[in-house]
Enzyme design. Structure first.
Site, PDB file in Angstrom:
ATOM      1  N   HIS A  61      -6.051  -2.813   9.369  1.00  0.00           N
ATOM      2  CA  HIS A  61      -5.870  -2.942   7.920  1.00  0.00           C
ATOM      3  C   HIS A  61      -7.135  -3.251   7.149  1.00  0.00           C
ATOM      4  CE1 HIS A  61      -1.527  -2.693   7.169  1.00  0.00           C
ATOM      5  NE2 HIS A  61      -1.413  -3.075   8.431  1.00  0.00           N
TER       6      HIS A  61
ATOM      7  N   LYS B 207      -3.416  -7.944  -8.396  1.00  0.00           N
ATOM      8  CA  LYS B 207      -3.615  -7.914  -6.946  1.00  0.00           C
ATOM      9  C   LYS B 207      -4.258  -9.226  -6.551  1.00  0.00           C
ATOM     10  CE  LYS B 207      -6.013  -4.078  -7.512  1.00  0.00           C
ATOM     11  NZ  LYS B 207      -5.559  -3.148  -6.487  1.00  0.00           N
ATOM     12  N   ARG B 208      -4.381  -9.473  -5.223  1.00  0.00           N
ATOM     13  CA  ARG B 208      -5.083 -10.680  -4.797  1.00  0.00           C
ATOM     14  C   ARG B 208      -6.447 -10.751  -5.491  1.00  0.00           C
ATOM     15  NH1 ARG B 208      -2.814 -14.051  -0.669  1.00  0.00           N
ATOM     16  NH2 ARG B 208      -4.821 -15.101  -0.861  1.00  0.00           N
TER      17      ARG B 208
ATOM     18  N   LYS C 294     -12.277  -6.651  -4.771  1.00  0.00           N
ATOM     19  CA  LYS C 294     -11.339  -5.991  -5.675  1.00  0.00           C
ATOM     20  C   LYS C 294     -11.869  -5.979  -7.118  1.00  0.00           C
ATOM     21  CE  LYS C 294      -7.178  -6.951  -2.867  1.00  0.00           C
ATOM     22  NZ  LYS C 294      -6.424  -5.692  -2.765  1.00  0.00           N
TER      23      LYS C 294
ATOM     24  N   THR D 230      -1.789  -0.369  -2.102  1.00  0.00           N
ATOM     25  CA  THR D 230      -0.442   0.181  -2.304  1.00  0.00           C
ATOM     26  C   THR D 230       0.014   0.000  -3.737  1.00  0.00           C
ATOM     27  OG1 THR D 230       0.437  -1.876  -1.376  1.00  0.00           O
ATOM     28  CG2 THR D 230       0.410   0.062   0.067  1.00  0.00           C
TER      29      THR D 230
ATOM     30  N   LYS E  31       2.279   2.365  -6.527  1.00  0.00           N
ATOM     31  CA  LYS E  31       3.403   1.909  -7.350  1.00  0.00           C
ATOM     32  C   LYS E  31       3.151   2.258  -8.826  1.00  0.00           C
ATOM     33  CE  LYS E  31       3.667  -2.141  -4.304  1.00  0.00           C
ATOM     34  NZ  LYS E  31       3.174  -3.545  -4.220  1.00  0.00           N
TER      35      LYS E  31
HETATM   36  C1  LIG Z   1       2.001  -4.044  -3.763  1.00  0.00           C
HETATM   37  C2  LIG Z   1       1.691  -5.482  -3.774  1.00  0.00           C
HETATM   38  C3  LIG Z   1       0.449  -5.940  -3.329  1.00  0.00           C
HETATM   39  C4  LIG Z   1      -0.655  -5.002  -2.871  1.00  0.00           C
HETATM   40  O1  LIG Z   1      -1.460  -4.725  -3.975  1.00  0.00           O
HETATM   41  P1  LIG Z   1      -2.911  -4.030  -3.849  1.00  0.00           P
HETATM   42  O2  LIG Z   1      -3.311  -3.856  -5.260  1.00  0.00           O
HETATM   43  O3  LIG Z   1      -2.678  -2.727  -3.154  1.00  0.00           O
HETATM   44  O4  LIG Z   1      -3.764  -4.961  -3.110  1.00  0.00           O
HETATM   45  C5  LIG Z   1       0.186  -7.291  -3.363  1.00  0.00           C
HETATM   46  N1  LIG Z   1       1.101  -8.170  -3.809  1.00  0.00           N
HETATM   47  C6  LIG Z   1       2.305  -7.770  -4.256  1.00  0.00           C
HETATM   48  C7  LIG Z   1       3.265  -8.781  -4.754  1.00  0.00           C
HETATM   49  C8  LIG Z   1       2.646  -6.417  -4.250  1.00  0.00           C
HETATM   50  O5  LIG Z   1       3.847  -6.040  -4.694  1.00  0.00           O
END
Ligand SMILES: *Cc1c(COP(=O)(O)O)cnc(C)c1O
Length: 841
Positions: free
Chosen positions: A385, A576-577, A582, A684, A688
């Site tokens: 990952h 995101k985190r 990022k 991911t 979305k």
């Molecule tokens: C989809 C999702 C992530 C992943 O987000 P990235 O922007 O791809 O790092 C992290 N936290 C939650 C709650 C999510 O739904």
């Protein structure tokens, strides 16, 4: 309603008979008689209140209503859950076991109702009963048993495997405390415990009789308040499984997510009293219970803590004991193991499975090494990952030695044979021998868990094309050259049930009206939307659905936080985190550039924007926490500045979790996916957002590259250095060059350094100067700032033309079909697991 009102759902029932219920009435029969559960009298709902809780249904609290309602839904699926299990046993089907330290599942009630196709019936039943359905759903805590993308991927995969009728079980830990709850105080992140199980959980079923034993070669004792290990005094932990239903869309298959809780053995060692070692006996209990107490709240660095090491071994040992026990119940020939069992390791966290499975085959099944080793490799597969070196797990040899010395012995033997093979195949290549070794030499010798996973499995996959390529050609190049056939790519996906059908009902309905409902189980059908991009009526409907989602989010925000945002502005989101790679800081710099432009030219015509940030920082990651503080101060400063009032607003929404993502993503116009190229394995949330009709401003990184391939680059806003450019400029890159040569970059940074955003706390943002300038700007923010600003300038121009905007957004939705986790799972099933659907009978 004597028969459940499933009207619309008839046409909604997907057609393909191999995957989906052929006929709804059959399906409902298979649930058992529904009417007692959700019929006019709601007998079972009240039954649960009265007999489980012993309260008058008329005075039940919202939480109690939620519990009773969830229990009624569990009643509905119980029979099907049992038949799913029975079918797998009778067919002796090949099964997939997905081992993951994280499952970020979020809420279950609405998801289960929707996947059971009971949506309208249940909502009506709830409302007929005078219950506030939306309020009731809000009572459920998010099951936050994960940090971010990796844990959410595991949850999406479970949904897809159940929809596709694949015999699959998820194995994880039942953390008593999930991901911390984030609040913000004076701009700073505060971490609060997430005691999500405090009131019990209506979905889980404890299976005490299926407990397993985990043996360790040491004991634990309390000394001066610290827990110490006592070597060579073996002890035993008990793993108790708690099962949660995983409802496949259409309700035909109900798979299981099995989470382990640690406990001390039932027996109490009275001998300990005899020898006066009272604390020794007591601390067994203390340690056992704390083992599954808390999720490690760090998404990308190894915490380097013994408890985490023990958690990983505990998950592996419990799950493999369970898997082997089940295999032996229906099979006698060990050679059949890989024909009946496929185990997927979600990152290296469960990679001790290599040594544990080998140990079981050698010591318990008494197979010879060669046979045991072949069976181990054929059964296991590993998903990588991350390429971040700090996130590649390495555990001290000393810990293996104290806790599980037999495993260390086995790892040494694997390594001896590996290095012999490499020396023969690559004569004289001592550098390679050193690099592929499972053991990192040094003062504190360590086991390289990624190497162990690659060597001990038949498949290693990355999670997006570019990531898999980099994994193979850089991160573990030497091993990839030894085992070239093992390496493959499986680009991630997300489940369209949770992330589109449920999260965005307005858009979902428009899509269904245009192209039918098959997209729910076959997302590639979305390509039929392409021609609707040219349809003025559909464009208007798309924009209306977006407005509706934005209004919904704004209403929710105001009612829960009191904050007011204007749904008429462009929602420009970055959630995101919080991590340097990022690049939330890059986004902040871009906002400051626009802010400066408006300050020097108040007449400037810009599209009004609301910048929405959300995300958690690892509690020990000081710079990430400072970034949160900075984003909050940026928001406060801009709010207070009359020059930009109504045109710019920066918002940091606390407590990013699955439920917040479900609310926010449908309401977004723009998705920022701006990692330094080469650092985001897949992402991911990018998928979305695309599915929900947001336009992507992004770097050529992770799966965003493939999104652009699907939609055409002209329908995204790509910018910035490529992976190759990042790599090639590393040696000479200097952030000062950009500071010196680009006035807007310099003015943005100087504004931060002048304490414009921290007038009451001078100097607090000095570490930002260090990371962005003095320390060399490792993540190359300044290199990409100009092209990032330009990309967003183009976004603003397009947004002013709603027709053109809608067209691009629709083309993005229409091109998002590849990013269904159903597609990902179909690839895992055929290429790695060799597993077939096993329809429930
Ligand atoms: C989809 C999702 C992530 C992943 O987000 P990235 O922007 O791809 O790092 C992290 N936290 C939650 C709650 C999510 O739904």
């Amino acid at each position: 309603m004597s028969t459940p009102a499933l009207r619309e759902e008839k046409s909604a029932a997907p057609e393909k008979s191999n995957q989906n219920p052929a006929n709804l009435s059959q399906l409902l029969e298979s649930y058992g008689s529904l009417s007692p559960y959700i019929g006019a009298d709601h007998a079972f709902y009240e039954h649960h209140l009265l007999y489980d809780r012993v309260i008058d249904p008329a005075v039940a609290s919202a939480r109690e209503q939620f519990e009773a309602f969830s229990r009624s839904i569990r009643d509905i699926l119980a029979q099907r859950w049992v038949s799913t299990k029975k079918t797998y046993e009778q067919q002796n089907a090949k099964r997939v076991y997905y081992l993951s330290l994280e499952f970020l599942i979020g809420r279950s009630l609405a998801n289960n109702v929707s996947n059971l196709l009971l949506d309208p019936a249940v909502q009506q039943a709830a409302e007929a009963k005078g219950l506030d359905w939306l309020g009731l759903i809000e009572q459920e805590p998010d099951a936050g048993l994960g940090n971010g993308g990796l844990g959410r991927l595991a949850a999406c995969f479970l949904d897809s495997m159940a929809m596709m009728q694949i015999p699959a079980t998820g194995y994880g830990l039942r953390y008593e405390y999930g991901m911390f709850r984030q609040t913000i105080a004076n701009g700073w992140q505060q971490e609060n415990p997430d005691n999500w199980l405090r009131d019990g959980d209506p979905w889980e079923v404890a299976r005490h009789h299926e407990k397993v034993e985990v043996k360790l070669n040491c004991s634990f004792q309390l000394r001066a308040g610290n827990i110490e290990t006592v070597r060579d005094r073996p002890s035993t932990l008990i793993g108790i499984p708690f099962d949660r239903p995983v409802v496949g869309y259409g309700g035909k298959t109900i798979n299981t997510l099995r989470l382990w809780t640690a406990a001390a053995p039932d027996y109490f060692d009275f001998k300990e009293f005899g020898t006066g070692d009272f604390v020794g006996a007591l601390s067994d209990t203390l340690e056992a219970e704390s083992l599954t107490r808390v999720l490690y709240p760090d998404d990308s660095t190894t915490a380097g803590q013994g408890l985490r090491f023990l958690q990983e071994y505990f998950l592996v040992a419990c799950s493999l004991a369970d898997i082997i026990r089940r295999f032996k119940r229906y099979n006698t020939d060990w050679e059949k193991l890989p024909e009946k069992v496929a185990i997927q390791l979600n990152d290296t966290h469960p990679s001790m499975a290599v040594a544990e499975l080998l140990r079981l085959l050698l010591d318990d099944a008494h197979l010879g090494w060669d046979q045991a080793w072949e069976l181990t490799k054929k059964t296991l597969a590993y998903t990588n990952h991350t390429l971040l070196p700090e996130a590649l797990e390495k555990w001290p040899v000393a810990w293996f030695d104290v806790l599980i010395p037999r495993h260390l012995e086995i790892i040494y033997e694997i390594n001896r044979r590996l290095l012999d093979e490499v020396r023969v195949r690559f004569p004289g290549d001592n550098g390679r021998v050193e690099r592929v070794s499972l053991v990192e030499e040094g003062e504190r010798r360590k086991i390289r868990m990624a190497n162990l996973a690659i060597v001990g499995s038949h498949s290693t996959n990355g999670v997006a094309a570019v990531h898999s390529r980099l994994l193979r050609t850089t991160t573990v190049k030497d091993l990839a050259e030894v085992f070239p056939d093992r390496f493959n790519n499986k680009t991630n996906g997300v489940t369209p049930r949770r992330w589109l059908l449920q999260a965005n009902p307005a858009l979902g309905q428009e899509i269904t009206q245009a192209i039918g409902k098959e997209w729910v189980t076959d997302l590639s059908r979305l390509k039929e939307l392409r021609r609707f991009a040219e349809d003025g009526g559909f464009r208007e409907a798309f924009l209306a659905s977006k407005r509706q989602a934005k209004q919904r989010f704004a209403d929710w925000l105001q009612s829960t936080t009191g904050q007011i945002i204007d749904p008429g502005t462009l929602f420009d989101c970055h959630v995101k985190r919080i991590h340097e790679y990022k690049r939330q800081l890059l986004n902040a710099l871009r906002i400051i550039v626009v802010y400066n432009r408006l300050r020097s030219n108040p007449e400037l015509d810009v599209v009004p924007r609301t910048f929405i940030f959300a995300g958690k920082a690892a509690p020990a990651y000081r710079l990430a926490k400072l970034i949160i503080k900075f984003l909050n101060n940026l928001g406060a400063t801009i709010d207070a500045d009359p020059v930009v009032k109504g045109r710019l607003k920066v918002l940091f929404v606390p407590e990013y979790n699955v439920s917040l993502a479900e609310r926010l993503i449908p309401a977004s116009d723009v998705s920022n996916q701006i990692s330094t190229a080469g650092y985001e394995a897949s992402g991911t949330s990018n998928m979305k957002f695309m599915m929900n009709g947001a336009l992507t401003v992004g770097t050529r990184d992770g799966a965003t590259i493939e999104m652009a391939e699907e939609a055409g680059e002209e329908n995204l806003f790509l910018f910035g250095l490529t992976v190759e450019q990042v790599v090639n400029s590393r040696s000479w890159y200097s952030p000062y060059w950009h500071y010196d040569h680009d006035a807007e970059t310099r003015e943005a940074l100087d504004l931060i350094f002048s304490d414009h955003f921290s007038p009451d706390e001078p100097g607090i943002f000095a570490p930002l100067r260090e990371t962005l300038l003095t320390m060399g700007d490792h993540y190359m923010h300044l290199a990409d700032l100009k092209s990032y600003c330009e990309a967003h300038h183009q976004v603003g121009i397009l947004y002013a033309d709603p027709e053109a905007w809608a067209k691009k957004a629709i083309l993005n939705v229409a091109s998002s079909g590849k990013f269904s986790s159903d597609r990902t799972i179909a690839e895992y099933a055929s290429d790695i697991w060799k597993v077939e659907p096993c329809p429930v009978i």
